[in-house]
Design an enzyme around this catalytic site. Structure first.
Site, PDB file in Angstrom:
ATOM      1  CB  ILE A   1      -0.287  -6.838  14.680  1.00 58.99           C
ATOM      2  CG1 ILE A   1       0.131  -7.679  13.468  1.00 58.99           C
ATOM      3  CG2 ILE A   1       0.834  -6.797  15.699  1.00 58.99           C
ATOM      4  CD1 ILE A   1       1.235  -7.074  12.629  1.00 58.99           C
TER       5      ILE A   1
ATOM      6  CE  LYS B   1     -10.633   0.122  10.650  1.00 57.95           C
ATOM      7  NZ  LYS B   1     -10.155   0.903   9.555  1.00 57.95           N
TER       8      LYS B   1
ATOM      9  CG  ASN C   1      -0.190  -0.073   2.498  1.00 58.87           C
ATOM     10  OD1 ASN C   1       0.570   0.816   2.822  1.00 58.87           O
ATOM     11  ND2 ASN C   1      -0.365  -1.173   3.245  1.00 58.87           N
TER      12      ASN C   1
HETATM   13  O1  PMT Z   1       2.958   6.043   6.524  1.00 58.49           O
HETATM   14  P1  PMT Z   1       2.442   7.379   6.082  1.00 58.49           P
HETATM   15  O2  PMT Z   1       2.614   7.620   4.599  1.00 58.49           O
HETATM   16  O3  PMT Z   1       3.009   8.498   6.912  1.00 58.49           O
HETATM   17  O4  PMT Z   1       0.859   7.420   6.298  1.00 58.49           O
HETATM   18  C1  PMT Z   1       0.346   7.355   7.587  1.00 58.49           C
HETATM   19  C2  PMT Z   1      -0.834   6.392   7.691  1.00 58.49           C
HETATM   20  C3  PMT Z   1      -1.987   6.915   6.849  1.00 58.49           C
HETATM   21  C4  PMT Z   1      -0.442   5.001   7.218  1.00 58.49           C
HETATM   22  C5  PMT Z   1      -1.209   6.332   9.215  1.00 58.49           C
HETATM   23  O5  PMT Z   1      -1.561   7.611   9.653  1.00 58.49           O
HETATM   24  C6  PMT Z   1      -2.371   5.375   9.446  1.00 58.49           C
HETATM   25  O6  PMT Z   1      -3.538   5.686   9.336  1.00 58.49           O
HETATM   26  N1  PMT Z   1      -2.037   4.112   9.800  1.00 58.49           N
HETATM   27  C7  PMT Z   1      -2.967   3.001   9.945  1.00 58.49           C
HETATM   28  C8  PMT Z   1      -3.261   2.440   8.604  1.00 58.49           C
HETATM   29  C9  PMT Z   1      -4.187   1.244   8.662  1.00 58.49           C
HETATM   30  O7  PMT Z   1      -3.790   0.169   8.342  1.00 58.49           O
HETATM   31  O8  PMT Z   1      -5.341   1.476   9.178  1.00 58.49           O
HETATM   32  P2  PMT Z   1      -6.530   0.373   9.339  1.00 58.49           P
HETATM   33  O9  PMT Z   1      -7.707   1.210   9.579  1.00 58.49           O
HETATM   34  O10 PMT Z   1      -6.535  -0.541   8.180  1.00 58.49           O
HETATM   35  O11 PMT Z   1      -6.076  -0.445  10.602  1.00 58.49           O
HETATM   36  C10 PMT Z   1      -6.483  -0.091  11.914  1.00 58.49           C
HETATM   37  C11 PMT Z   1      -5.386  -0.370  12.904  1.00 58.49           C
HETATM   38  O12 PMT Z   1      -5.093  -1.761  12.991  1.00 58.49           O
HETATM   39  C12 PMT Z   1      -4.063   0.304  12.604  1.00 58.49           C
HETATM   40  O13 PMT Z   1      -3.520   0.759  13.810  1.00 58.49           O
HETATM   41  C13 PMT Z   1      -3.209  -0.824  12.020  1.00 58.49           C
HETATM   42  O14 PMT Z   1      -1.809  -0.614  12.275  1.00 58.49           O
HETATM   43  C14 PMT Z   1      -3.727  -2.018  12.788  1.00 58.49           C
HETATM   44  N2  PMT Z   1      -3.649  -3.294  12.041  1.00 58.49           N
HETATM   45  C15 PMT Z   1      -4.361  -3.474  10.902  1.00 58.49           C
HETATM   46  C16 PMT Z   1      -4.337  -4.690  10.270  1.00 58.49           C
HETATM   47  C17 PMT Z   1      -3.553  -5.747  10.816  1.00 58.49           C
HETATM   48  N3  PMT Z   1      -3.488  -6.921  10.227  1.00 58.49           N
HETATM   49  N4  PMT Z   1      -2.859  -5.530  11.949  1.00 58.49           N
HETATM   50  C18 PMT Z   1      -2.889  -4.337  12.569  1.00 58.49           C
HETATM   51  O15 PMT Z   1      -2.207  -4.148  13.586  1.00 58.49           O
END
Ligand code: PMT
Length: 401
Positions: free
Chosen positions: A306, A338, A211
């Site tokens: 995670i 979330k 991504n």
């Molecule tokens: O890296 P940059 O270019 O600076 O951009 C920053 C960002 C947009 C990536 C950052 O600000 C951000 O939003 N990060 C979370 C991105 C994400 O995966 O969001 P999500 O809504 O899909 O996931 C929710 C949370 O679960 C996140 O904290 C993610 O780290 C965590 N997760 C998700 C999937 C997974 N399998 N394991 C996880 O731990």
């Protein structure tokens, strides 16, 4: 007396009538056992002498970027690494302007630019200079870069005018720096884990699903935590970024590797999940490169969540677990889902449908939602990711003490 034994302060004195207050501030720090080294700029010497600074600080006074003796004894990089904190007092309008441009034309600006420590600026100038739009814009830039400010205050000025621009009093400066150092001292005992960047989920040895995450937001959070004294571990997917060597850096590629790295890094006091972890991986990764003529269907299976794993851990759940939510629509609603589903304490929501924020930008705009129903959500409007990180870390420190 407040004990600052072993605390190292690099004092930078710029040229201004208020420079005499810096002498008193240095005296206060010495009285409380801090170690002081001082840089005095060329124009500061018009107001105070290196000799008076040396005798009050009982430490070395540096004034020249190109001094062979100084450079062999402690070069400008070593000088910035030596300090626990850097205090620039007085900070003139000219210094504010130079720092906002990233100038490194003399020893003071070079050390500040090279520093990986918290820099406190203590402005002192005429009210009109303070209120000038160019100064205001420079201040905004510096706040975005993570500089902290002490003052100025309002009052009668040396020039005879009245208004905002007066340098803070030595006791105020001392108290702020003391608070900062004592919290940083306590933070040293606390371990923080930050995840950052994307993950790569391999299809075959040369192709993968990933991504747009650059890692910038996570790296800035790790930097802010480190600057405040936390024992910081950064677990990162592939990025082009670099980080201070004192931060424990673990490079991974896949979600599975990130998961293993997290397991190894626990226990921790605080965990912040800003990585964009791929929700899916290929169910049967091919061991050799897929040929063009092959008919392929990719089947995906879910990666382990995670964040969910950590925030529901029986014995090793950190005291504070912070997730991020990257959303393209219904920002608040999806973020709150979330927060509940992943059982974290805070969720930091950002809208990744906008061009100038979120993925791969230097800027972000976030809303922090708290599990604690007594705490209202907080919006941090558009600003640099470094500033967003500073503000998140400010809130972490308020919460944990
Ligand atoms: O890296 P940059 O270019 O600076 O951009 C920053 C960002 C947009 C990536 C950052 O600000 C951000 O939003 N990060 C979370 C991105 C994400 O995966 O969001 P999500 O809504 O899909 O996931 C929710 C949370 O679960 C996140 O904290 C993610 O780290 C965590 N997760 C998700 C999937 C997974 N399998 N394991 C996880 O731990």
């Amino acid at each position: 007396m407040k004990d600052l034994t072993n605390k190292k302060i690099l004092f930078i004195i710029c040229g201004g009538v208020s420079a005499y207050k810096s002498l008193e501030t240095i005296r206060l720090f010495r009285k409380n056992k801090a170690q002081i080294k001082t840089i005095i700029t060329k124009s500061a010497k018009e107001f105070i002498t290196p000799l008076s600074v040396a005798s009050l600080s009982q430490g070395k006074v540096y004034d020249d970027l190109f001094n062979v003796e100084n450079e062999t004894e402690m070069d400008h990089i070593a000088l910035s690494r030596w300090a626990d904190v850097i205090v620039v007092a007085p900070t003139t309008a000219n210094t504010i302007s130079k720092l906002s441009q990233g100038s490194s034309e003399d020893l003071a600006s070079t050390v500040i630019l090279a520093s990986n420590k918290q820099v406190f600026l203590v402005p002192a100038m005429n009210v009109r200079m303070w209120e000038h739009m160019s100064t205001k814009n420079n201040l905004k830039t510096l706040k975005n870069y993570g500089y902290k400010f002490i003052g100025p205050t309002i009052g009668d000025m040396a020039c005879g005018e009245y208004g905002e621009g007066k340098m803070s009093e030595p006791t105020e400066i001392f108290d702020e720096i003391y608070d900062f150092l004592s919290i940083a001292g306590k933070n040293k005992k606390l371990k923080a884990i930050v995840t950052a960047g994307p993950t790569n989920e391999y299809i075959d040895p040369v192709r993968f699903i990933t991504n747009k995450s650059s890692g910038k937001q996570g790296y800035e959070i790790a930097r802010s935590l480190f600057k405040r004294g936390f024992n910081t571990t950064l677990i990162t997917g592939p990025t082009n970024l670099s980080i201070d060597e004192n931060i424990n850096l673990i490079k991974i590629e896949t979600a599975e590797e990130m998961f293993k790295a997290i397991q190894k890094s626990l226990p921790a006091d605080i965990a912040i999940f800003s990585a964009a972890v791929s929700d899916f991986k290929i169910d049967k990764k091919r061991n050799s490169k897929i040929k063009k003529h092959e008919n392929i269907i990719l089947n995906l299976e879910k990666n382990i969540d995670i964040l969910n794993y950590v925030s529901n851990h029986n014995s090793k759940r950190p005291k504070l677990v912070i997730g991020f939510a990257a959303e393209t629509n219904n920002l608040d609603k999806n973020a709150l889902l979330k927060l509940t589903n992943k059982n974290c304490d805070w969720i930091v929501a950002n809208d990744v449908s906008k061009k100038n924020i979120g993925f791969n930008s230097d800027y972000n705009e976030v809303t922090i939602h708290y599990k604690n129903p007594k705490k209202k959500k907080e919006k941090l409007s558009l600003r640099k990711k470094s500033q967003i990180s500073e503000e998140i870390v400010d809130r972490i420190i308020t919460q944990i003490y």
